[in-house]
Design a protein around this motif. Structure first.
Motif, short mmCIF file in Angstrom:
data_model
loop_
_atom_site.label_atom_id
_atom_site.label_comp_id
_atom_site.label_asym_id
_atom_site.label_seq_id
_atom_site.Cartn_x
_atom_site.Cartn_y
_atom_site.Cartn_z
N PRO A 241 0.83 -1.21 0.00
CA PRO A 241 0.00 0.00 0.00
C PRO A 241 0.85 1.25 0.00
N GLU A 242 0.29 2.32 -0.55
CA GLU A 242 0.93 3.62 -0.46
C GLU A 242 0.53 4.29 0.86
N PHE A 243 1.07 5.48 1.10
CA PHE A 243 0.87 6.12 2.40
C PHE A 243 -0.60 6.35 2.71
N LYS A 244 -1.35 6.92 1.76
CA LYS A 244 -2.76 7.19 2.04
C LYS A 244 -3.52 5.89 2.29
N GLN A 245 -3.22 4.86 1.53
CA GLN A 245 -3.90 3.58 1.72
C GLN A 245 -3.57 3.01 3.10
N ALA A 246 -2.29 3.04 3.48
CA ALA A 246 -1.91 2.54 4.79
C ALA A 246 -2.61 3.33 5.89
N ALA A 247 -2.69 4.64 5.71
CA ALA A 247 -3.38 5.48 6.70
C ALA A 247 -4.85 5.11 6.80
N ASP A 248 -5.49 4.86 5.66
CA ASP A 248 -6.91 4.47 5.66
C ASP A 248 -7.11 3.14 6.39
N TRP A 279 6.93 -1.64 7.14
CA TRP A 279 7.36 -1.32 5.77
C TRP A 279 6.12 -1.20 4.89
N TYR A 280 6.08 -0.19 4.07
CA TYR A 280 5.00 -0.06 3.09
C TYR A 280 5.60 0.51 1.82
N PHE A 291 5.79 3.09 8.05
CA PHE A 291 4.54 3.76 8.41
C PHE A 291 4.25 3.43 9.87
N CYS A 292 3.84 4.42 10.64
CA CYS A 292 3.50 4.19 12.04
C CYS A 292 2.20 4.93 12.37
N MET A 293 1.28 4.23 13.03
CA MET A 293 0.05 4.87 13.48
C MET A 293 0.12 5.05 14.99
N LYS A 294 0.08 6.29 15.45
CA LYS A 294 0.06 6.58 16.88
C LYS A 294 -1.37 6.47 17.39
N GLU A 295 -1.52 6.27 18.67
CA GLU A 295 -2.86 6.06 19.23
C GLU A 295 -3.74 7.30 19.08
N ASN A 296 -3.12 8.48 18.98
CA ASN A 296 -3.92 9.70 18.81
C ASN A 296 -4.38 9.89 17.36
N GLY A 297 -3.98 8.95 16.47
CA GLY A 297 -4.48 9.00 15.10
C GLY A 297 -3.52 9.59 14.10
N ASP A 298 -2.40 10.14 14.55
CA ASP A 298 -1.45 10.71 13.60
C ASP A 298 -0.78 9.62 12.78
#
Length: 322
Positions: A241-248, A279-280, A291-298
């Protein structure tokens, strides 16, 4: 990341006249690859093609008329949502023109990067020159006639799909073949054995299978013949996935992280975790990003040098239709 990722040129020796930092034009061979292909990156959000240019996977939109395979359709809730989605697929520095009638014209850019580097060298490659070329435009146009909300037109003669039609209401009644949270084992998967359905197919928009590697994986070379650490995970970039996809995807997890951890554990895969890096598919010259997702959503993106050997879990995705 990808026929849906950056398209790679053959990494043979290329003869070219390129400017160095002093403005001279050296007459010597360099290596090159396509470091940015804005048109292909955009199209990869809508469909994937095989080596012959035929569509092998529809992602945003499917043909409603079998006699018009170059027109795909999907439904969205409203025009604002459709417009925002179109803009989300465009890079932050993309060439965008907003027309008085509400149309948005995006001009993608292809960048070919030339560099000097010996395959036996432990030094960083030396960037010599970038060549940028405008590609055929992609246009979002509000229509709002009957059930037709808007159109997206792909001007490229090479595109297997020429137009996407965004509808107010989906015209077919069909259920997703896989349910959210379902663990799926399918020999047709290109990247993995087991995957988890994290988004159901709906309204002409493909569902998503996601894989999280059970083990942390060390990066290897993007070029199979030059195995140097720290460049790219040893997986097919098309399925990353790309960044936006990983974020989604992590937005989906955040709604009920405990439930998704159970689903991935049952599949024998790695579990989504707050604060963990994966890795993405985001790639820049000689670096690769996690890619890292923090608990606050960032959503956090970090790049790592080619000469390092970090180990992270790897994200892979595939799509399915109704």
């Amino acid at each position: 990341m990808k026929k849906f990722m950056y398209i790679m040129a053959a990494l043979g020796i290329v003869s070219l006249s390129a400017c160095n930092s002093d403005g001279d034009i050296p007459d010597e061979p360099y290596k090159s690859f396509i470091s940015q292909d804005g048109e292909q990156d955009f199209l990869n959000n809508f469909f994937w093609t095989d080596d012959d240019g035929n569509v092998e996977q529809y992602i945003m939109g499917i043909p409603l008329d079998n006699s018009k395979k170059d027109v795909v359709s999907f439904a969205m809730d409203n025009l604002t949502e459709a417009r925002d989605q179109f803009l989300a697929y465009i890079p932050e520095d993309g060439k965008v023109e907003h027309k008085p009638d509400g149309s948005i014209v995006y001009t993608p850019v292809k960048v070919e990067t030339f560099y000097k580097w010996s395959g036996d060298s432990t030094d960083e490659p030396i960037l010599v020159h970038n060549v940028s070329t405008d590609e055929p435009t992609i246009t979002f146009k509000p229509v709002e006639e009957g059930n037709l909300m808007a159109t997206i037109t792909f001007a490229s003669s090479q595109s297997a799909v020429k137009r996407a039609e965004i509808l107010y209401n989906w015209t077919r009644n069909s259920d997703s073949p896989f349910l959210e949270g379902e663990v799926v084992h399918d020999l047709r998967f290109h990247c993995c054995d087991n995957m988890v359905c994290i988004r159901e197919a709906k309204n002409g928009i493909a569902g998503v299978f996601l894989y999280i590697s059970p083990k942390r994986m060390q990066t290897t070379s993007i070029f199979r013949d030059w195995p140097h650490p720290g460049m790219l995970c040893s997986r097919d970039v098309k399925y990353m996935p790309e960044f936006k996809q990983a974020a989604d995807y992590f937005k989906i997890f955040r709604r009920d992280m405990t439930r998704w951890q159970v689903n991935f554990r049952e599949a024998g895969l790695g579990e989504p975790q707050y604060g963990e890096q994966y890795w993405y598919g985001e790639r820049v010259l000689w670096d690769w990003a996690t890619f890292c997702m923090k608990e606050n959503g960032d959503c956090v993106r970090e790049c790592f040098s080619r000469q390092k050997s970090w180990e992270k879990r790897c994200l892979m995705h595939e799509f399915f239709n109704m």
